[in-house]
Design a protein around this motif. Sequence first.
Motif, mmCIF file in Angstrom:
data_model
loop_
_atom_site.group_PDB
_atom_site.id
_atom_site.type_symbol
_atom_site.label_atom_id
_atom_site.label_comp_id
_atom_site.label_asym_id
_atom_site.label_seq_id
_atom_site.Cartn_x
_atom_site.Cartn_y
_atom_site.Cartn_z
ATOM 1 N N ASP A 150 -6.191 -0.592 -4.330
ATOM 2 C CA ASP A 150 -5.594 -1.210 -3.337
ATOM 3 C C ASP A 150 -6.677 -2.001 -2.671
ATOM 4 O OD1 ASP A 150 -4.116 -1.797 -0.960
ATOM 5 O OD2 ASP A 150 -3.938 0.087 -0.162
ATOM 6 N N GLU A 151 -6.310 -3.536 -2.832
ATOM 7 C CA GLU A 151 -7.336 -4.435 -2.345
ATOM 8 C C GLU A 151 -8.589 -4.230 -2.768
ATOM 9 O OE1 GLU A 151 -5.990 -6.592 0.821
ATOM 10 O OE2 GLU A 151 -4.070 -5.875 0.886
ATOM 11 N N SER A 209 0.889 -1.227 0.073
ATOM 12 C CA SER A 209 0.035 0.139 -0.039
ATOM 13 C C SER A 209 0.868 1.049 0.003
ATOM 14 C CB SER A 209 -0.749 -0.083 1.093
ATOM 15 O OG SER A 209 -1.620 -1.198 1.260
HETATM 16 MG MG LIG Z 1 -2.152 -2.301 2.348
#
Ligand SMILES: [Mg+2]
Lengths: 129, 367
Positions: free
Chosen positions: B158-159, B43
């Motif tokens: 991000d995910e 991240s």
């Molecule tokens: Mg992360």
Amino acid sequence: MLTNLPIIVWMLYTFFKEVPVPILEAGRMDGANRWQEISVVLLPLALPGIASTALLSLILCWNEAFWSLNLTSSNAAPLASFIASFSSPEGLFFAKLSAASTLAVAPILVFGWFSQKQLVRGLTFGAVK
Amino acid sequence: MAKVELRDIRKTYNAEEIIKGVSLDIENEEFVVFVGPSGCGKSTLLRMIAGLEEISGGDLMIDGARVNDLEPAKRGLAMVFQSYALYPHMNVYRNMEFGLKLAGMPEAERRQKITDVARTLQLDAYLKHKPGQLSGGQRQRVAIGRAIVRNPKVFLFDEPLSNLDAALRGQMRVELATLHRRLKATTIYVTHDQVEAMTMADKIVVLQKGVVEQVGSPLELYHHPRNLFVARFIGSPPMNFLPVTTRSIDPEGVTVARDRGESLLVPVLPGETASAEALTLGVRPEHIVIDPEGDVHGTIRMVERLGALTLLHVTLADDTLLIVQTDGDHGGEIDRPIRLRLQADNCHLFDARGIALTKLTRHRLAR
Ligand SMILES: [Mg+2]
Ligand SMILES: Nc1ncnc2c1ncn2[C@@H]1O[C@H](COP(=O)(O)OP(=O)(O)OP(=O)(O)O)[C@@H](O)[C@H]1O
């Protein structure tokens, strides 16, 4: 009245802190500058908090108002004991007591009615996702 | 259309280096996935590319221009957050419109654009809804829509699927892959789910503790992991590891043996190991065959039936655990003896430092 300041600062701080950071970041990714980030994203999200803080502050101030008004005179009494004074050993002045109570409650009632949605949201804000 | 280059990118938090010099080329239209265990810095790296996190060292180039000090919106990127990060006080239309409005796009054009995107994402019926009235999958679509309408040069994720249930995740995976094929925008996607990485990526970047362990296509990482970490991380169920020693070194490979005897000729370059060196043999569950003539003897300790497949947990005489994948009809029973054969061509050897010995031949699908 100034004695309310700490609680107001503390409440507002909590509400602003509750605003999820990714939402502000999304604003920045969308091209918002610092001012737009505050006015279009942060403030609307903290609005319930601001409203409930305002209401609380109003209630506290109003309750103190009579006390402050009478502070200079000999019979300084907060609102509650002013109302209670109508129930005395000389008799129960029911009409006066009711009138004073109504007067004391009315502004809060009116203001509370209009802000109740915000207030409830404010008090539960952040409690659930 | 954009090419993103990372040149020795570093990130330091309170004197602690979190990203330790990452260099990477992300080609135009490429779908790149960052994977790695929790806390490895995926991240952080993505947020530095986005401009949400300051870059402590190195250069970030987009289309050849250094953008380290450019603010997020000026970099021409759009990001989809794990938590969706929709504006809860705006309806779906306004959520998608916000960025366009700030960019000064005229009203009619905005409307056209949002209607188009909403149609492709099947959101047209929900334009007037607030995010709170939508399901998780719909919210995710709005977040994606908000990114698409801005026509970014690069998409950052991000995910994005980790808050969805398994069925929806599978569906969104396909939708995202389809969308990428259609939009052809350079995409950087962070996940710790290696299935997402394997299925969607053109190129996977495996990170560990702020360092790039390996960069390659999904099948390259699967067939030619560069070290033990990548070998363990890619593939599910994970690769089995056995301690072995080198017995003989020949042009056609290295023969290794376990303590108890069985030896195996693994086709790797002969020059990278010495005789009697201790190595680690890696073999994936799908590359172990149940064979009545097999020279590896073990006992079945557990049977996991997945329907189409069966996973057998087998312990060898020295208590080493092997996971063996076989077909769904296999009648394996607990505590029964079993004989196995390792497919030598699909075995990997790692030296004492955990670095893989180079295979003699490249897998035909591993670019
Ligand atoms: Mg992360
Ligand atoms: N603001 C910060 N201050 C200090 N350390 C931080 C900060 N943000 C992240 N870190 C540290 O940086 C490291 C990498 O964090 P990062 O969020 O990039 O991990 P990740 O790979 O995305 O993990 P996950 O899969 O759990 O999301 C972690 O060890 C974390 O503790």
